[in-house]
Design an enzyme around this catalytic site. Structure first.
Site, PDB file in Angstrom:
ATOM      1  N   GLY A  59      52.320  -6.033  28.105  1.00 33.76           N
ATOM      2  CA  GLY A  59      51.814  -5.609  26.903  1.00 33.76           C
ATOM      3  C   GLY A  59      50.401  -5.092  26.864  1.00 33.76           C
ATOM      4  O   GLY A  59      50.100  -4.226  26.145  1.00 33.76           O
ATOM      5  N   ASP A  60      49.456  -5.824  27.909  1.00 36.08           N
ATOM      6  CA  ASP A  60      48.400  -5.170  27.805  1.00 36.08           C
ATOM      7  C   ASP A  60      48.292  -3.677  28.425  1.00 36.08           C
ATOM      8  O   ASP A  60      47.326  -2.820  27.775  1.00 36.08           O
ATOM      9  CB  ASP A  60      47.266  -6.153  28.577  1.00 36.08           C
ATOM     10  CG  ASP A  60      47.525  -7.529  28.354  1.00 36.08           C
ATOM     11  OD1 ASP A  60      47.779  -7.960  27.266  1.00 36.08           O
ATOM     12  OD2 ASP A  60      47.433  -8.220  29.291  1.00 36.08           O
TER      13      ASP A  60
END
Length: 304
Positions: A248-249
């Site tokens: 997600g980052d």
């Protein structure tokens, strides 16, 4: 300039085991240490994509010194605030299934909160601030809200990758991007989401609360980008899932890196999904070559 802010960073300690047996002695067959925390992950991915960023946040003790050393070796700029307590250690157990044990973060004083506000106050409307991750102990969600308010007043483009009350605290200040997954989106509206149509419906309701862009990740099913002009779906390319930590980052890093260059939402969305997928298919965070190889496999479709 892109700034990342990690209030509660960590050393991520990855431990590989053949078979985890509780109550018995277990011996690892693989271990590794990484400078972790969602904002730090974003800075690491940005560096691998050829983008400069400055890492903000709180670090302390021998674990904080390790993070500083790792970022310095990677050539990542940093402007951390030192705290008394050591930075936490998060354990990532990989033994058939992946298990995480997250440590407790440091205590943050009122003076240290003000010091962070001073650093953010120096940013301008040309800058991006990526606020990502969990809050340290005794820091309320309103702290995220206060940072978001400061960014709103100074027209700093805020990207927030958090959930729950911390996410709700920032929405009214029109963040440039928020990135809940489908479960976090459901939690915001106290519903269980089970279809893409429901994701679109509640994603639009989230947009009404203030954000400029909403990306909702659906895991292996893909992702949606929602803003006032478009609803777009992106598939996830096929590959072996090796690492869910930092995917997600990586989406956030890819989106911001692309948008900074082209100011085009759909291209930024596609590039972000390629970065997230490349990380998921790697043992560590993605690199530029792996992202480039996956880009042709990603199709962005406008669905509304």
């Amino acid at each position: 300039m892109i700034y990342t802010c990690t209030l509660n960073p960590s050393i991520d300690y990855l431990v590989g085991l053949e078979d985890m047996k509780f109550g018995s002695l277990n011996r690892a067959n693989k271990t590794a240490f990484y400078a972790g925390g969602k904002g730090i992950n974003v800075s690491r991915v940005l560096k691998s994509l050829g983008e400069t960023s400055t890492a903000l946040g709180y670090i302390g003790g021998f674990t904080g010194a390790f993070i500083q050393d790792q970022l310095e070796q990677a050539g990542i700029l940093q402007d951390f605030i030192k705290v008394t307590d050591p930075t936490r250690i998060n354990i990532k157990l990989k033994s058939g299934i992946e298990t995480e044990i997250n440590g407790i973060g440091p205590m943050i004083s009122e003076e240290q909160k003000y010091e962070l506000f001073e650093k953010i106050s120096a940013l301008t409307s040309e800058d991006f601030l990526i606020l990502a991750g969990s809050l340290p102990p005794a820091v309320s969600p309103e702290f995220y809200g206060a940072i978001a308010k400061l960014c709103f007043e100074k027209k700093i483009r805020l990207i927030a990758d958090t959930s729950g009350e911390a996410l709700e605290a920032i929405l009214q200040y029109e963040p440039f991007l928020v990135k809940p997954n489908e479960h976090e989106l459901g939690e915001l509206f106290n519903v269980e989401i089970s279809s893409i149509e429901e994701v679109v419906f509640y994603g639009r309701k989230l947009l009404e609360k203030g954000p400029i862009n909403v990306i909702v990740s659906l895991g292996s099913k893909g992702a949606l980008l929602i803003n006032k002009d478009v609803v777009a779906f992106a598939n996830v390319p096929k590959g072996e899932l090796k690492n869910s930590v930092g995917a997600g980052d990586s989406v956030v890093a890819g989106f911001v890196a692309s948008y900074k260059k082209q100011s085009e939402y759909l291209e930024a969305f596609k590039y972000g999904i390629a970065c997230g997928s490349a990380t998921a298919f790697s043992l560590d965070l993605c690199d530029k070559d792996s992202v480039r190889k996956l880009l042709p496999e990603i199709e962005v479709k406008t669905i509304g």
